[in-house]
Design an enzyme around this catalytic site. Structure first.
Site, short mmCIF file in Angstrom:
data_model
loop_
_atom_site.label_atom_id
_atom_site.label_comp_id
_atom_site.label_asym_id
_atom_site.label_seq_id
_atom_site.Cartn_x
_atom_site.Cartn_y
_atom_site.Cartn_z
N ALA A 167 22.00 44.49 25.82
CA ALA A 167 21.71 43.80 26.71
C ALA A 167 22.51 42.36 26.90
O ALA A 167 22.49 41.59 25.99
CB ALA A 167 20.09 43.38 26.98
N TRP A 169 21.41 39.41 28.17
CA TRP A 169 20.56 38.35 27.48
C TRP A 169 20.36 38.06 26.21
O TRP A 169 19.62 37.28 25.43
CB TRP A 169 19.31 38.24 28.23
N CYS A 170 20.69 39.37 25.29
CA CYS A 170 20.40 39.32 24.06
C CYS A 170 21.12 38.64 23.07
O CYS A 170 22.42 38.97 23.31
CB CYS A 170 20.22 40.74 23.57
N TYR A 171 20.78 37.58 22.37
CA TYR A 171 21.47 37.06 21.48
C TYR A 171 22.62 37.61 20.60
O TYR A 171 23.73 37.55 20.14
CB TYR A 171 20.70 36.15 20.59
N ASN A 174 25.25 39.79 22.31
CA ASN A 174 26.42 38.76 22.53
C ASN A 174 27.17 38.53 21.23
O ASN A 174 28.34 38.39 20.99
CB ASN A 174 25.97 37.81 22.99
#
Length: 459
Positions: A167, A169-171, A174
């Site tokens: 996703a 938005w997922c740290y 990324n």
């Protein structure tokens, strides 16, 4: 020597010769009624003697079982994978234990709560997970982008399909992206998908392909999760280990490669069973989704569950419980109040929901008496429960909030002595016999008086 006549002189029950007594019809009737009445009263007294009498009192909890309380549970979560299911305990004194595993067992289940394999064991993490170096800038895409339309095509085409479900938005997603795409480039160069045909690395954006990421079985293909290091070197080494036992294909085949796929456990829901020990203070037993290397979209979390068993204190054997019910028929009625109940959150109706259970626990102690001695027959914890679904601020969980009452219920057996029973029986026999004799005397004299009056009228 004492003569026989002197012995007879102390007789309390002197006999009237039978030829001096007279039997009457009224006396016979009263004798029958008195005998029946004595049998009736004897039966009542025997029933009272055999019936167990108890006294109930409320006292301060003596805590004879120590400062800790055992909680046994068997909970099924059809939408929570065992690899993320965590059993946590906290209390008002500051105790906070996360992901308890020593006394907890997990079993993978499907959405119908049927087991799909043996006991689940998460792989041991012997060290902190290694990540790739921080990368600033654009990252080249070496993996294949999959969608709900082409996922099954690639899954059937390659014996090993390694997918990064991410996703934006997922740290953690990324942080993995540079190593993942670099590893995908290296695997393409070493094992060309067109010539080698054994493996391909892909990615799925779960914010776009929501339905695909929700598919627990991903098209009924065997799959497993990866818990290893996340730097490029470790990823490439792992991928090469996956394809090492597979033969090289000169071209991509359709059905033959299916026989070479590596077996892996299917994931789905999770049944969690076991016990934890908590301090006898207000606290929480929490089932949550927890992972050191995953982020969770709370709007997609569904903590629906079925409670097969939930009890407090040591397990009570059926024999002991039946013996206690001899004293108190209703005992044990609240020992497992939530057993067999389902708490389902329909995610399409309401998301990001925590299911909370508020439990008020009261200790009950049963004391029996035998031969003027007391012994503890039963010690159990009964509870009342109130459940609700509330909007979650953070990640939804299943929470069992428990509070122990400082008071306890003490049930004591009050047995009746046999001597008391015999005394009452003698009193019944003597009383009925005496009253019947008085009535017979009154009735007999009344009849005689009436006969004399009739004779007087005739003269």
């Amino acid at each position: 020597m004492i003569s026989t006549s002197k012995l007879k002189s102390v007789d309390f029950y002197r006999k009237i010769p039978r030829d001096l007594t007279e039997a009457s019809l009224s006396g016979a009737g009263l004798s029958i009624l008195a005998a029946l009445f004595m049998v009736f009263l004897f039966g009542m007294e025997l029933n009272i003697y055999l019936t167990v009498s108890t006294s109930t009192s409320i006292i301060v909890d003596k805590s004879s079982d120590g400062d800790f309380l055992r909680i046994d549970f068997n909970l099924s979560f059809p939408s929570l994978s065992c690899e993320f299911a965590s059993v946590d305990v906290s209390d008002v004194l500051g105790t906070n234990r996360l992901n308890i595993t020593k006394t907890v067992r997990k079993f993978s289940i499907d959405h119908d709560l049927r087991p799909t394999g043996s006991e689940f064991h998460s792989g041991p993490v012997l060290h902190d997970i290694k990540h790739g170096d921080e990368f600033v800038g654009e990252v080249g895409e070496g993996s294949v982008s999959l969608t709900d339309r082409n996922f099954d095509h690639y899954a059937h085409q390659y014996p090993v399909l390694v997918v990064n479900f991410y996703a934006p938005w997922c740290y953690w997603s990324n942080r993995l992206k540079p190593s993942w795409e670099t590893a995908a480039h290296m695997m393409r160069e070493r094992y060309d998908p067109e010539l080698d045909g054994r493996i391909i690395l892909a990615r799925v954006d779960c914010t776009i392909e929501v339905d695909l990421c929700r598919r627990d079985d991903h098209g009924h293909h065997d799959h497993e999760s990866y818990y290893g290091d996340r730097d490029t070197e470790s990823l490439v080494k792992t991928m090469e280990g996956l394809i090492a036992p597979l033969p090289i294909e000169s071209h991509k085949s359709d059905n033959s490669t299916q026989n070479t796929k590596r077996p892996a456990p299917l994931t789905g829901g999770c049944r969690i069973e076991g016990y934890v020990r908590v301090k006898k203070v207000p606290g929480n037993l929490i089932i949550s989704a927890r992972s050191g290397s995953h982020s969770f979209d709370s709007s997609l979390m569904n903590m629906s569950h079925v409670i097969s068993h939930l009890s407090f204190g040591m397990n009570v054997s059926p024999q002991l419980l039946n013996e206690a019910k001899r004293l108190m028929p209703y005992i044990g009625g609240s020992h497992d109040k939530l057993n067999g109940r389902s708490f389902i959150n329909h995610r399409d109706v309401d998301a990001n929901v925590t299911i909370e259970h508020y439990l008020q626990i009261v200790k009950t102690e049963v004391v029996a008496r035998r031969s003027s001695r007391e012994y503890k027959l039963l010690e159990e914890y009964e509870y009342t429960a109130h459940s609700s679904l509330v909007q979650s601020v953070y990640i939804p969980v299943a929470k069992f909030h428990f509070e122990l009452s400082p008071m306890q219920v003490l049930i004591t057996e009050n047995p009746r002595s046999f001597s008391h029973f015999i005394t009452n029986v003698c009193a019944i026999i003597g009383g009925v016999f005496t009253v019947a004799g008085i009535l017979d005397s009154i009735l007999h004299n009344t009849i005689r008086m009436m006969r004399k009056v009739e004779l007087g009228k005739n003269f």
